[in-house]
Design a protein around this motif. Structure first.
Motif, PDB file in Angstrom:
ATOM      1  N   LEU A 198     -70.823 -38.925  28.519  1.00 29.85           N
ATOM      2  CA  LEU A 198     -71.728 -38.993  29.672  1.00 29.85           C
ATOM      3  C   LEU A 198     -71.015 -38.527  30.943  1.00 29.85           C
ATOM      4  O   LEU A 198     -71.533 -37.698  31.707  1.00 29.85           O
ATOM      5  CB  LEU A 198     -72.228 -40.439  29.844  1.00 29.85           C
ATOM      6  CG  LEU A 198     -73.145 -40.712  31.034  1.00 29.85           C
ATOM      7  CD1 LEU A 198     -74.510 -40.063  30.826  1.00 29.85           C
ATOM      8  CD2 LEU A 198     -73.344 -42.225  31.263  1.00 29.85           C
ATOM      9  N   GLY A 199     -69.811 -39.046  31.147  1.00 26.73           N
ATOM     10  CA  GLY A 199     -69.038 -38.671  32.341  1.00 26.73           C
ATOM     11  C   GLY A 199     -68.750 -37.181  32.384  1.00 26.73           C
ATOM     12  O   GLY A 199     -68.931 -36.515  33.417  1.00 26.73           O
ATOM     13  N   ILE A 204     -79.130 -39.259  31.653  1.00 28.44           N
ATOM     14  CA  ILE A 204     -78.986 -38.458  32.871  1.00 28.44           C
ATOM     15  C   ILE A 204     -80.359 -38.122  33.462  1.00 28.44           C
ATOM     16  O   ILE A 204     -80.497 -37.917  34.660  1.00 28.44           O
ATOM     17  CB  ILE A 204     -78.210 -37.153  32.551  1.00 28.44           C
ATOM     18  CG1 ILE A 204     -76.734 -37.460  32.328  1.00 28.44           C
ATOM     19  CG2 ILE A 204     -78.371 -36.113  33.643  1.00 28.44           C
ATOM     20  CD1 ILE A 204     -75.937 -36.270  31.831  1.00 28.44           C
ATOM     21  N   PHE A 227     -81.402 -29.450  33.673  1.00 32.32           N
ATOM     22  CA  PHE A 227     -81.179 -30.526  34.638  1.00 32.32           C
ATOM     23  C   PHE A 227     -81.107 -29.858  36.002  1.00 32.32           C
ATOM     24  O   PHE A 227     -80.202 -29.072  36.253  1.00 32.32           O
ATOM     25  CB  PHE A 227     -79.887 -31.282  34.316  1.00 32.32           C
ATOM     26  CG  PHE A 227     -79.598 -32.396  35.278  1.00 32.32           C
ATOM     27  CD1 PHE A 227     -80.358 -33.565  35.258  1.00 32.32           C
ATOM     28  CD2 PHE A 227     -78.582 -32.278  36.224  1.00 32.32           C
ATOM     29  CE1 PHE A 227     -80.093 -34.597  36.157  1.00 32.32           C
ATOM     30  CE2 PHE A 227     -78.318 -33.312  37.118  1.00 32.32           C
ATOM     31  CZ  PHE A 227     -79.073 -34.469  37.084  1.00 32.32           C
ATOM     32  N   GLU A 261     -72.632 -30.833  37.405  1.00 29.38           N
ATOM     33  CA  GLU A 261     -72.355 -30.714  38.838  1.00 29.38           C
ATOM     34  C   GLU A 261     -71.612 -29.400  39.113  1.00 29.38           C
ATOM     35  O   GLU A 261     -71.973 -28.640  40.017  1.00 29.38           O
ATOM     36  CB  GLU A 261     -71.470 -31.913  39.242  1.00 29.38           C
ATOM     37  CG  GLU A 261     -71.331 -32.153  40.719  1.00 29.38           C
ATOM     38  CD  GLU A 261     -72.637 -32.683  41.323  1.00 29.38           C
ATOM     39  OE1 GLU A 261     -72.935 -32.236  42.437  1.00 29.38           O
ATOM     40  OE2 GLU A 261     -73.330 -33.502  40.678  1.00 29.38           O
ATOM     41  N   LYS A 292     -71.995 -35.144  33.037  1.00 24.43           N
ATOM     42  CA  LYS A 292     -72.392 -35.278  34.448  1.00 24.43           C
ATOM     43  C   LYS A 292     -71.555 -34.360  35.345  1.00 24.43           C
ATOM     44  O   LYS A 292     -72.103 -33.614  36.164  1.00 24.43           O
ATOM     45  CB  LYS A 292     -72.203 -36.736  34.912  1.00 24.43           C
ATOM     46  CG  LYS A 292     -73.438 -37.591  34.772  1.00 24.43           C
ATOM     47  CD  LYS A 292     -73.162 -38.940  35.440  1.00 24.43           C
ATOM     48  CE  LYS A 292     -74.388 -39.834  35.433  1.00 24.43           C
ATOM     49  NZ  LYS A 292     -74.065 -41.184  35.885  1.00 24.43           N
ATOM     50  N   ASN A 293     -70.237 -34.437  35.179  1.00 19.76           N
ATOM     51  CA  ASN A 293     -69.343 -33.568  35.972  1.00 19.76           C
ATOM     52  C   ASN A 293     -69.655 -32.099  35.743  1.00 19.76           C
ATOM     53  O   ASN A 293     -69.682 -31.303  36.667  1.00 19.76           O
ATOM     54  CB  ASN A 293     -67.868 -33.790  35.576  1.00 19.76           C
ATOM     55  CG  ASN A 293     -67.324 -35.051  36.180  1.00 19.76           C
ATOM     56  OD1 ASN A 293     -67.931 -35.633  37.080  1.00 19.76           O
ATOM     57  ND2 ASN A 293     -66.182 -35.494  35.669  1.00 19.76           N
TER      58      ASN A 293
END
Lengths: 399, 399
Positions: free
Chosen positions: A228-229, A262, A284, A236, A232-233
């Motif tokens: 997940l981390g 997310i 996303f 971004e 997410k990064n």
């Protein structure tokens, strides 16, 4: 499980042209123009000699022999200050400006000279060996349209038109995330239950060949929070995120969960394609997410089918989908018939026709087969066997 | 003036394979292997499940329904410590090692479970969904031979075999020298007699697309001493030196003089090719020197005909000469007949055949024509005109 063509449509519908940026010309190779280019000058910008020779008035030559007084010499780059008068000639180098009064150049190899006297034999036609101002391009002419792919020829042309900086579509940044607790590093010894991480290397190489910027986050453990981390990064930092592994129905396949958490918009999680059925695609915000399977052949197959066209479209390329063409089989092939089956083969051209040969087992881990192949043939869903002599659609790979 | 085929022979005879070097795998994409690769392991390195499911003894299944006790779970990367006994099954993830005693895996989608009880319907064949140790490659097997071009698939394969560093042929370093006092920079305004420097940009782009290292010395003035100095440095620093301009018979064409002064071995100074007749090729020690003409179309044409094959050969590539194929003309074309004439055209494939269309004037400065072309047809020496419907050899450019 959705049809392959529907899945590809979903990918391309969501792959939007990136914004443009102004870049130095020497970084613009293999990029796509985001502006129309008009010529700011005539090309050539003056009447130019295309030969080393003598510039003269063509009307001073005729059937027989004509003599001229050599009144000087002009090299490329000179500003010609002399005006050529009747009976005069001036030595001129290739690329130099033809002076006023002269309308033709006779090649140095075709004349005799003695001191400042020039002897010409026969008629020299008006315009001979002179490239006229604006002959190639006129000031204001449209030279390239937005969407032009910049090859070495276009780069040279833009330089000659004075475009030291050009507006191109930005290239996407791809982030690669590799999952799988069975993976060890390329320099590690294989211990029981482990295999070496090859997908990361293959995905970085596939991305590099598309002339994009690529960054790999390395191997991420099969733990939901860690994946997940990383995702997410990556969403971004990058325009496109590609994971390998973790997309099947196993207890440690967390990709789909992570996407739900997310709040990504999952478009599909399974496609009628072999190898590569458990492939996930989501968006996303304006970012694209490809969750590719963990098997090496599936990874490359799904990258080529889904990710490569998206990348090309985002950077403005028109050759989004590689051309398929008819291929004559030289071997029999089998398929389960439940999905479009991509069979890696060796395609050879003989007498203008393409022939495909078997290169080995086609299981989704069979990367070795792919290394012996230069192409792929597609056995459509519903067909369970094809025979030598049959004609299928195929294409070259890594093009 | 020598024949084109003789000139190309001279170039290729002198283009020697460069020495090899050991490089990290992530720099090896599009390079050529200089070593034979044998597998240090079996691939897969253990009996591996290709599905998420349950591992069991195939002999425990039959026509009807069979029941099993689920004795645990194995994920990818685990070392399986359990031995499966009669009537037992173990949950297993894709990529995990199949434990001792089990010889088949049944897919998770095809079974029923209740607590620790598994229900299987019908016979499961021996080996079902199990990739056997060494099935793809056996320890010691030859995988790649010296001379293999490394695509993304080969990079992935080398990673899975534990080759974090590989021996590849070195890529040549090309030095570009641009001559011509008529040249101004790309950002400069054109004043009388001047044109912008486009050859440097085109030559750097052509070199980059060959995946070599390239350095440009910029514009060198048409003064013999300055050109001499630049060429000397370049032959010291690079493997291949490419100049543009200064190779004709003009008073400021110093390239040939400079080569004599250095003591280079001049192989030819003029070739039966259009555009690009005044092309010089020389060797100096083990270095190659290409003196290309100054006209933009000639520069690109001669780079593609002579320099590109030399570069490919030096770095170990096998696709040294691009394939020619028959092309049907859709327009008439003229030639002087004194040289092999390369005509830049647009080649289109229709119904498996290739057709060529005129894209504009073919004078040696006509770079704009090249930007509208994707291929070239070759009118052989001795032929003065060809007609629509005639078939000539052609090829795609920038491939």
């Amino acid at each position: 499980m959705i049809k392959l063509c529907k899945a590809l449509d979903a990918v391309l519908d969501n792959a939007s042209l990136l914004e443009s940026e102004t870049i130095p010309l020497d970084e613009a190779l293999n990029r796509v123009l985001a502006e129309n280019i008009n010529s700011k000058d005539n090309l050539p910008p003056f009447n130019k000699s295309s030969m080393d020779g003598y510039a003269l008035k063509s009307t001073d030559t005729g059937e027989g022999q004509s003599k001229f007084k050599i009144v000087g010499s002009i090299k490329a780059g000179d500003v010609p200050r002399t005006e050529i008068k009747k009976g005069e000639a001036i030595k001129i180098m290739t690329g130099a400006a033809v002076p006023k009064g002269a309308d033709a150049v006779i090649q140095i190899e075709k004349v005799k000279t003695c001191k400042d006297e020039l002897e010409v034999c026969g008629k020299v036609c008006e315009g001979k060996n002179v490239l006229m101002e604006g002959e190639e391009i006129k000031k204001g002419d449209s030279v390239f349209e937005r969407g032009t792919f910049l090859r070495p020829s276009e780069i040279g042309m833009l330089a000659s038109l004075g475009y030291g900086r050009v507006q191109c579509y930005r290239k996407p940044k791809i982030i690669i995330i590799t999952t799988g607790d069975e993976l060890v590093g390329v320099d590690d010894k294989i211990t029981e239950g482990k295999v070496r991480n090859c997908n990361e290397y293959a995905l970085v190489a596939l991305s590099k060949n598309l002339n994009v910027s690529v960054k790999s986050y390395g191997i991420v453990e099969d733990q939901k929070e860690k994946i997940l981390g990383a995702v997410k990064n990556a969403l971004e930092e990058g325009d496109i995120v590609i994971t390998s592994g973790g997309v099947s129905v196993g207890d440690y396949d967390f990709i789909e969960d992570v996407l739900h958490e997310i709040g990504a918009d999952i478009k599909f999680t399974s496609v009628e394609v072999k190898p590569g059925k458990p492939v996930t695609f989501a968006t996303f915000k304006n970012k694209l997410f490809f969750g590719l399977p963990g098997n090496p052949l599936s990874v490359i197959n799904t990258f080529e089918i889904f990710a490569a066209p998206a990348v090309k479209k985002m950077m403005g390329r028109k050759d989004v989908i590689n051309d398929e063409f008819p291929v004559i089989l030289e071997d029999d092939f089998k398929s389960k018939g439940d999905r479009d089956n991509y069979i890696y083969v060796n395609i050879e051209k003989k007498d203008g026709k393409y022939y495909a040969r078997n290169t080995g087992m086609q299981s989704s881990n069979a990367l070795f087969t792919l290394t012996r192949s230069n192409g792929v043939i597609i056995i459509k869903k519903g067909i369970k066997s094809v025979r030598a002599g049959d004609i299928l659609n195929g294409k070259f790979i890594f093009k």
